[in-house]
Design an enzyme around this catalytic site. Structure first.
Site, PDB file in Angstrom:
ATOM      1  N   ASP A   1      41.562  35.367  50.062  1.00  0.00           N
ATOM      2  CA  ASP A   1      40.637  34.841  49.055  1.00  0.00           C
ATOM      3  C   ASP A   1      39.365  35.680  49.169  1.00  0.00           C
ATOM      4  O   ASP A   1      38.675  35.620  50.198  1.00  0.00           O
ATOM      5  CB  ASP A   1      40.356  33.362  49.349  1.00  0.00           C
ATOM      6  CG  ASP A   1      39.378  32.760  48.357  1.00  0.00           C
ATOM      7  OD1 ASP A   1      38.695  33.520  47.637  1.00  0.00           O
ATOM      8  OD2 ASP A   1      39.285  31.527  48.313  1.00  0.00           O
ATOM      9  N   VAL A   2      39.071  36.443  48.137  1.00  0.00           N
ATOM     10  CA  VAL A   2      37.950  37.390  48.249  1.00  0.00           C
ATOM     11  C   VAL A   2      36.589  36.701  48.374  1.00  0.00           C
ATOM     12  O   VAL A   2      35.601  37.350  48.696  1.00  0.00           O
ATOM     13  CB  VAL A   2      37.922  38.410  47.080  1.00  0.00           C
ATOM     14  CG1 VAL A   2      39.111  39.344  47.132  1.00  0.00           C
ATOM     15  CG2 VAL A   2      37.797  37.711  45.732  1.00  0.00           C
TER      16      VAL A   2
ATOM     17  N   LYS B   1      29.223  39.831  35.552  1.00  0.00           N
ATOM     18  CA  LYS B   1      29.689  41.199  35.296  1.00  0.00           C
ATOM     19  C   LYS B   1      28.502  42.163  35.122  1.00  0.00           C
ATOM     20  O   LYS B   1      28.575  43.331  35.540  1.00  0.00           O
ATOM     21  CB  LYS B   1      30.610  41.224  34.076  1.00  0.00           C
ATOM     22  CG  LYS B   1      31.937  40.467  34.288  1.00  0.00           C
ATOM     23  CD  LYS B   1      32.747  41.045  35.443  1.00  0.00           C
ATOM     24  CE  LYS B   1      34.161  40.468  35.514  1.00  0.00           C
ATOM     25  NZ  LYS B   1      34.966  41.030  36.601  1.00  0.00           N
TER      26      LYS B   1
ATOM     27  N   THR C   1      46.250  40.915  29.388  1.00  0.00           N
ATOM     28  CA  THR C   1      46.647  40.453  30.726  1.00  0.00           C
ATOM     29  C   THR C   1      46.675  38.919  30.697  1.00  0.00           C
ATOM     30  O   THR C   1      46.140  38.298  29.771  1.00  0.00           O
ATOM     31  CB  THR C   1      45.643  40.876  31.827  1.00  0.00           C
ATOM     32  OG1 THR C   1      44.480  40.062  31.711  1.00  0.00           O
ATOM     33  CG2 THR C   1      45.269  42.343  31.760  1.00  0.00           C
TER      34      THR C   1
ATOM     35  N   TYR D   1      30.045  34.292  33.272  1.00  0.00           N
ATOM     36  CA  TYR D   1      30.901  35.483  33.448  1.00  0.00           C
ATOM     37  C   TYR D   1      30.129  36.735  33.064  1.00  0.00           C
ATOM     38  O   TYR D   1      30.120  37.739  33.794  1.00  0.00           O
ATOM     39  CB  TYR D   1      32.148  35.321  32.572  1.00  0.00           C
ATOM     40  CG  TYR D   1      33.122  36.483  32.584  1.00  0.00           C
ATOM     41  CD1 TYR D   1      34.071  36.612  33.600  1.00  0.00           C
ATOM     42  CD2 TYR D   1      33.122  37.425  31.555  1.00  0.00           C
ATOM     43  CE1 TYR D   1      34.986  37.658  33.600  1.00  0.00           C
ATOM     44  CE2 TYR D   1      34.031  38.478  31.542  1.00  0.00           C
ATOM     45  CZ  TYR D   1      34.967  38.594  32.568  1.00  0.00           C
ATOM     46  OH  TYR D   1      35.872  39.632  32.556  1.00  0.00           O
TER      47      TYR D   1
HETATM   48  N1  LIG Z   1      41.795  41.252  30.578  1.00  0.00           N
HETATM   49  C1  LIG Z   1      40.625  41.502  30.008  1.00  0.00           C
HETATM   50  O1  LIG Z   1      40.465  41.429  28.768  1.00  0.00           O
HETATM   51  C2  LIG Z   1      39.451  41.913  30.876  1.00  0.00           C
HETATM   52  C3  LIG Z   1      38.330  42.474  30.239  1.00  0.00           C
HETATM   53  C4  LIG Z   1      37.235  42.855  31.024  1.00  0.00           C
HETATM   54  C5  LIG Z   1      37.273  42.691  32.392  1.00  0.00           C
HETATM   55  N2  LIG Z   1      38.374  42.133  32.983  1.00  0.00           N
HETATM   56  C6  LIG Z   1      38.356  41.974  34.438  1.00  0.00           C
HETATM   57  O2  LIG Z   1      39.473  42.637  34.999  1.00  0.00           O
HETATM   58  C7  LIG Z   1      39.743  42.064  36.287  1.00  0.00           C
HETATM   59  C8  LIG Z   1      41.229  41.826  36.402  1.00  0.00           C
HETATM   60  O3  LIG Z   1      41.582  40.814  35.473  1.00  0.00           O
HETATM   61  P1  LIG Z   1      42.955  40.796  34.669  1.00  0.00           P
HETATM   62  O4  LIG Z   1      42.598  40.867  33.236  1.00  0.00           O
HETATM   63  O5  LIG Z   1      43.916  41.747  35.247  1.00  0.00           O
HETATM   64  O6  LIG Z   1      43.356  39.270  34.950  1.00  0.00           O
HETATM   65  P2  LIG Z   1      44.550  38.613  35.768  1.00  0.00           P
HETATM   66  O7  LIG Z   1      44.305  37.144  35.703  1.00  0.00           O
HETATM   67  O8  LIG Z   1      45.847  39.160  35.293  1.00  0.00           O
HETATM   68  O9  LIG Z   1      44.323  39.145  37.268  1.00  0.00           O
HETATM   69  C9  LIG Z   1      43.278  38.672  38.083  1.00  0.00           C
HETATM   70  C10 LIG Z   1      43.813  38.530  39.504  1.00  0.00           C
HETATM   71  O10 LIG Z   1      42.724  38.150  40.358  1.00  0.00           O
HETATM   72  C11 LIG Z   1      43.243  37.249  41.323  1.00  0.00           C
HETATM   73  N3  LIG Z   1      42.197  36.426  41.911  1.00  0.00           N
HETATM   74  C12 LIG Z   1      41.436  35.482  41.302  1.00  0.00           C
HETATM   75  N4  LIG Z   1      40.627  34.897  42.198  1.00  0.00           N
HETATM   76  C13 LIG Z   1      40.867  35.481  43.396  1.00  0.00           C
HETATM   77  C14 LIG Z   1      40.333  35.290  44.703  1.00  0.00           C
HETATM   78  N5  LIG Z   1      39.394  34.368  44.958  1.00  0.00           N
HETATM   79  N6  LIG Z   1      40.787  36.088  45.710  1.00  0.00           N
HETATM   80  C15 LIG Z   1      41.748  37.016  45.479  1.00  0.00           C
HETATM   81  N7  LIG Z   1      42.305  37.222  44.246  1.00  0.00           N
HETATM   82  C16 LIG Z   1      41.863  36.456  43.234  1.00  0.00           C
HETATM   83  C17 LIG Z   1      44.222  36.387  40.506  1.00  0.00           C
HETATM   84  O11 LIG Z   1      45.142  35.667  41.354  1.00  0.00           O
HETATM   85  C18 LIG Z   1      44.885  37.443  39.624  1.00  0.00           C
HETATM   86  O12 LIG Z   1      46.055  37.959  40.233  1.00  0.00           O
HETATM   87  C19 LIG Z   1      38.876  40.811  36.389  1.00  0.00           C
HETATM   88  O13 LIG Z   1      37.746  41.092  37.187  1.00  0.00           O
HETATM   89  C20 LIG Z   1      38.463  40.568  34.953  1.00  0.00           C
HETATM   90  O14 LIG Z   1      37.248  39.857  34.849  1.00  0.00           O
HETATM   91  C21 LIG Z   1      39.455  41.757  32.260  1.00  0.00           C
END
Ligand SMILES: NC(=O)c1ccc[n+]([C@@H]2O[C@H](COP(=O)([O-])OP(=O)(O)OC[C@H]3O[C@@H](n4cnc5c(N)ncnc54)[C@H](O)[C@@H]3O)[C@@H](O)[C@H]2O)c1
Length: 252
Positions: free
Chosen positions: A69-70, A166, A197, A162
Site C-alpha cells: 500500500d503506497v 495532481k 483504463t 484529485y
Molecule cells: N485513466 C485516465 O484517464 C488517467 C488520466 C490521467 C491520469 N491518470 C493517472 O494514471 C495513474 C494510473 O491510473 P489508471 O488509469 O491506470 O487506473 P487503474 O485504476 O487502472 O490503475 C490504478 C492502480 O493503482 C492501484 N492502487 C490504488 N491505490 C493504491 C495504493 N494505496 N497502493 C498501491 N496501489 C494502489 C490500483 O489497485 C490500480 O491497480 C493514476 O495515478 C491516475 O490518476 C489516469
C-alpha cells in the site's frame, strides 16, 4: 511543458525498474513495455494481488511482485529494502498508483475519501520519491517518473481534491529538477489526458459517469500504451529533468 521525441529507443539492458499501480491500466502497460525494452527486472507494486499476477504474465523480464500500500511508510521502506537486497541496483521508479474521488462530486465527497485521494495521489509519490532518491544518490543516479494528469493543469470542480493532488505532483517533480545536476537523478511528471483504463469506471462509483460521455465523444481517448510510450521516452532522454510532459487527447 516540453515536447518529447516520440518512439525513441531506450537503453534498458540490465536496468531494474519499480512500477506502482502495476496491477492495472497504465501501470500494467508501462511495466510490460519496460520489459519489452530490455529491462533486466521489473518490480510490480500494487495492493491488488490478483491484478499483479495477471500483469506478471505479460512481462518478459525477471519479475518481483510486491503487495504494497503506497500510503504506508512501512510498506514503502520494505519495498525499497527488498529491491536493494535482491537486485543491488535501482534505475527507474514509476510512481503511478492513483485513485479518483468518485461520487458524490466535490464538495460533498466524504472527507475520508478526499484525504485518501491526497494520500495516494500526492503524499505517497513524495514518500516513494524520497526513498528512491536516497538510494539513487548513493548509487550513481536514476530516473523517477511520477504520474500526474491533465486534471492537474486545468480547474476541475467535480474532483477538486484529485486536481489539487495532481497539481502537487507536477510542482513536486519540477522542484526536484536540480537533483539532475547534484546527483544524476532525473525526476519528471507525466500528465495523461483521458485514457481507457478501469479508473474511468471508478469515477462513477463502479459505472462510467454520465458527464464523461459528452467529453469522450469529442476526443480520441488515449490507450495505456500511449502513456507507457511517453514514460519510456522520458526515461530515454537524458536531458529531461524537472519537467511535466503532457499526453494530450486529440480532437475527433
Ligand atoms: N485513466 C485516465 O484517464 C488517467 C488520466 C490521467 C491520469 N491518470 C493517472 O494514471 C495513474 C494510473 O491510473 P489508471 O488509469 O491506470 O487506473 P487503474 O485504476 O487502472 O490503475 C490504478 C492502480 O493503482 C492501484 N492502487 C490504488 N491505490 C493504491 C495504493 N494505496 N497502493 C498501491 N496501489 C494502489 C490500483 O489497485 C490500480 O491497480 C493514476 O495515478 C491516475 O490518476 C489516469
Amino acid at each position: 511543458m516540453i515536447a518529447l521525441k516520440r518512439g525513441s529507443v531506450m537503453e534498458m539492458n540490465d536496468r531494474v525498474a519499480i512500477v506502482t499501480g502495476a496491477a492495472s491500466g497504465i501501470g500494467r502497460a508501462t511495466a510490460r513495455m519496460l520489459s519489452s525494452a530490455g529491462a533486466h527486472a521489473v518490480v510490480l507494486v500494487d495492493t491488488d494481488e490478483a491484478g499483479l499476477t495477471e500483469t506478471a504474465e505479460v512481462i518478459n523480464a525477471e519479475v518481483l511482485l510486491v503487495t504494497c500500500d503506497v500510503t504506508s511508510q512501512t510498506d514503502l521502506e520494505s519495498l525499497y529494502a527488498e529491491v536493494a537486497g535482491k537486485f543491488g541496483r535501482l534505475d527507474v521508479v514509476f510512481n503511478n498508483a492513483g485513485i479518483v474521488s468518485g461520487p458524490p462530486p466535490f464538495p460533498d465527497t466524504d472527507l475520508a475519501r478526499m484525504k485518501l485521494v491526497v494520500d495516494i495521489d500526492l503524499t505517497s509519490v513524495i514518500q516513494s520519491s524520497a526513498l528512491a532518491i536516497q538510494y539513487m544518490r548513493e548509487n550513481g543516479g536514476g530516473v523517477i517518473v511520477n504520474t500526474a494528469s491533465t486534471g492537474g493543469l486545468n480547474p476541475y470542480l467535480s474532483d477538486a481534491p484529485y486536481a489539487a493532488a495532481k497539481a502537487g505532483v507536477i510542482m513536486f517533480s519540477r522542484s526536484c529538477a536540480e537533483l539532475h545536476k547534484q546527483c544524476g537523478i532525473r525526476v519528471n511528471a507525466v500528465c495523461p489526458g483521458v485514457t481507457e483504463t478501469p479508473i474511468l469506471e471508478k469515477t462513477g462509483g463502479g459505472t462510467r459517469p454520465d458527464w464523461l460521455g459528452p467529453i469522450m465523444e469529442n476526443i480520441k481517448v488515449l490507450t495505456p500504451e500511449d502513456i507507457g510510450q511517453a514514460v519510456l521516452d522520458i526515461i530515454a532522454d537524458d536531458n529531461i529533468a524537472g519537467e511535466f510532459i503532457v499526453v494530450q487527447n486529440e480532437a475527433r
